[in-house]
Write a protein that holds these residues in place. Sequence first.
Motif, short mmCIF file in Angstrom:
data_model
loop_
_atom_site.label_atom_id
_atom_site.label_comp_id
_atom_site.label_asym_id
_atom_site.label_seq_id
_atom_site.Cartn_x
_atom_site.Cartn_y
_atom_site.Cartn_z
N ALA A 153 13.63 6.39 17.39
CA ALA A 153 14.77 6.14 16.60
C ALA A 153 14.07 5.29 15.24
O ALA A 153 14.52 5.26 14.26
CB ALA A 153 15.86 5.50 17.03
N ALA A 154 13.29 4.15 15.59
CA ALA A 154 12.79 3.33 14.72
C ALA A 154 11.69 4.02 13.86
O ALA A 154 11.83 3.96 12.45
CB ALA A 154 11.91 2.26 15.25
N LEU A 155 11.10 4.98 14.26
CA LEU A 155 10.24 5.95 13.43
C LEU A 155 11.31 6.84 12.32
O LEU A 155 10.70 6.79 11.22
CB LEU A 155 9.43 6.95 14.30
N ALA A 156 12.17 7.38 12.82
CA ALA A 156 12.98 8.03 11.91
C ALA A 156 13.41 7.41 10.92
O ALA A 156 13.53 7.74 9.69
CB ALA A 156 13.95 8.74 12.91
N ARG A 157 14.10 6.14 11.27
CA ARG A 157 14.56 5.22 10.40
C ARG A 157 13.49 4.82 9.00
O ARG A 157 13.85 4.62 8.02
CB ARG A 157 14.99 3.84 11.06
N PHE A 158 12.26 4.58 9.76
CA PHE A 158 11.18 4.07 8.57
C PHE A 158 10.91 5.47 7.69
O PHE A 158 11.01 5.07 6.55
CB PHE A 158 10.07 3.69 9.55
N VAL A 159 10.51 6.30 8.47
CA VAL A 159 10.17 7.34 7.19
C VAL A 159 11.17 7.82 6.33
O VAL A 159 10.95 8.42 5.11
CB VAL A 159 9.81 8.74 8.16
N GLU A 160 12.56 7.92 6.83
CA GLU A 160 13.63 8.16 5.79
C GLU A 160 13.92 7.04 4.97
O GLU A 160 14.33 7.35 3.58
CB GLU A 160 15.06 8.27 6.83
N ARG A 161 13.80 5.85 5.42
CA ARG A 161 14.08 4.83 4.26
C ARG A 161 12.87 4.80 3.27
O ARG A 161 13.16 4.60 2.02
CB ARG A 161 14.20 3.46 4.83
N TRP A 162 11.49 5.03 3.63
CA TRP A 162 10.67 5.17 2.75
C TRP A 162 10.30 6.46 1.96
O TRP A 162 9.68 6.40 1.16
CB TRP A 162 9.36 4.68 3.23
N ARG A 198 0.82 -1.03 -0.05
CA ARG A 198 0.05 0.10 0.17
C ARG A 198 0.91 1.28 0.14
O ARG A 198 0.66 2.18 -0.94
CB ARG A 198 -0.85 0.01 1.26
N ILE A 199 1.93 1.44 0.69
CA ILE A 199 2.81 2.27 0.78
C ILE A 199 3.59 2.51 -0.25
O ILE A 199 3.58 3.66 -0.78
CB ILE A 199 3.87 2.32 1.99
N ALA A 200 3.86 1.56 -1.09
CA ALA A 200 4.86 1.56 -2.17
C ALA A 200 3.80 2.28 -3.34
O ALA A 200 4.28 2.99 -4.38
CB ALA A 200 5.23 0.38 -2.78
N HIS A 201 2.71 1.99 -3.37
CA HIS A 201 1.75 2.30 -4.61
C HIS A 201 0.86 3.63 -4.38
O HIS A 201 0.26 4.26 -5.09
CB HIS A 201 0.64 1.42 -4.71
N ALA A 202 1.18 4.25 -2.93
CA ALA A 202 0.47 5.59 -2.78
C ALA A 202 1.51 6.74 -3.36
O ALA A 202 2.62 6.68 -3.34
CB ALA A 202 0.36 5.89 -1.17
N ARG A 203 0.50 7.75 -3.80
CA ARG A 203 1.40 9.05 -4.29
C ARG A 203 1.73 9.97 -3.41
O ARG A 203 2.76 10.75 -3.44
CB ARG A 203 0.66 9.51 -5.58
#
Length: 534
Positions: free
Chosen positions: A208-217, A186-191
Amino acid sequence: MCGVTHFFHMPLLLPPAIKAMPALGVQPVATHSEKAAAYMADGYARASGRLGVCGAQAIGAANLAAGLLDALMARSPVLALTGGGSTETRDRNTYQEIDQRPIYAGLTKFSARVDAAHRLPDLLNQAMRAATTGTPGPVHLELGGFTGGVLDGEAVSIHRPDPRFAIAPALRFPADAADVSRAADRIAHARRPIVIAGSGVRAGRAEAALARFVERWQLPLATSLDAKAALPDAHPLNAGVTGNYARDTANMAVAEADLIVFAGSTTGSMATSDWNVARPGTPTIQIDIDPRELGRNFPLDVGLAGDPATVLDQLADVARTTNRSAWHDRIAALKLQWRIMAEADERSDALPIAPQRLCRDLSESLPEGALVVVDTGHSGTWAARNLYLDRPGQGLLRAAGSLGWSYPAALGAKCAQPDRPVVCFNGDGAFLYHFAEMETAMRYGINTVTIVNNNQGFSQERPVWRESAALDENWRFSPVSYTRVAKGFGLKTYHVEKPADLRPALRAALAEHRPTLIEVMSDHQITCPPPWRP
């Protein structure tokens, strides 16, 4: 053994134990009200993640319970100990004795009565497990006897508390792999996806996990005020605080999203501006440690039940590269729009001082690692809009709804992290609740900096009474010099009336190594505008 370093209490509970605590490395802190003791334990728990412990004798149990409401709403692990009746005194109209356990039923995750010393080990372990697993929260043990005298007896066997359950989250577990895969698709296909992070990120130590998640995606992040410090304000992905305590442009960003990922958010009215900004019908993913929260307010495309930090790491590990340059440009434009909107107020030289100017100067004066503790109402709103946390290690704790929470909570937070600069930001209406705890701060050397935004009233309520000057007494206070009051308690004080004096006072106060108060005379005519909604 369990890392608990302070016991916040209103005398007189467990006198023999209190006498023994210092030798065991625990500092008893006697307060001036039971509610303040509970708020201190709450601030201690939120700042450190460790179990905050507070107590009161039997007659003060109801007052202590009132202080647990904010901990319950904020997902804070607090253990409340109270005196109570005994088999000899119960139901005999004993002086100051009444059954107060029903009060605790709605304010705690677990409440039990200890009627014999040998029951303490198993009930204490159960209380700790309840406080720090799943959604953290307050728990309660009633100790038989007015001052908990049941513990004067001998226990047949002593099983030490399990230290795993003295810090939250005690247990971390992942989401189902199939759910993680579906969420990633779902995240990959959202604009125009956006993440909304809430109090569960703070409670789960998941920043720290949140920061890593939003930065990688490469996902824009909006937060409730609870998670404000998860990313520096200047970070290009940080869209700002959303909801009712919000920057207008953060609400605009959420309203334009085509996918919302709630991370550790209760999806309640505050973070969603009464369910208007996070628009119903927008595809939604939700991450929460409590499966009962999944889909509470928004139908979900994917629900991820698990520890927020663990689930965010799972999602970060499957991140995909997606070109969303137009969405990133839009977020950057909204951030610039906010700075242009806010600039005049934040640089205002007007007298009395504009609260926006106070927050901006505080932002630029805070050192690395500083923790800001803010109250509800206008203090929370100004902090959401005009406080910028950009230096490493800075953090923020906010009242979940209880006016007056911030000053005792800041003292508790400082006890938990004595080497960290702790700044309390509140208004005079909030400070008046518990200003007697200045004496507590002096007695124990709890060296916080307290900023009193003195607009001489409950200025947030001014619009309610504006029809008639005769109604001013409902929100306007008599003139009070908090500088003089604080001096009487022995604090170092600064009185600020001119904007140019703000930063020198703030920096001088932060350099002090003693309890310090800054009184800022601000404009009662300035009320925070309502949040932007679609």
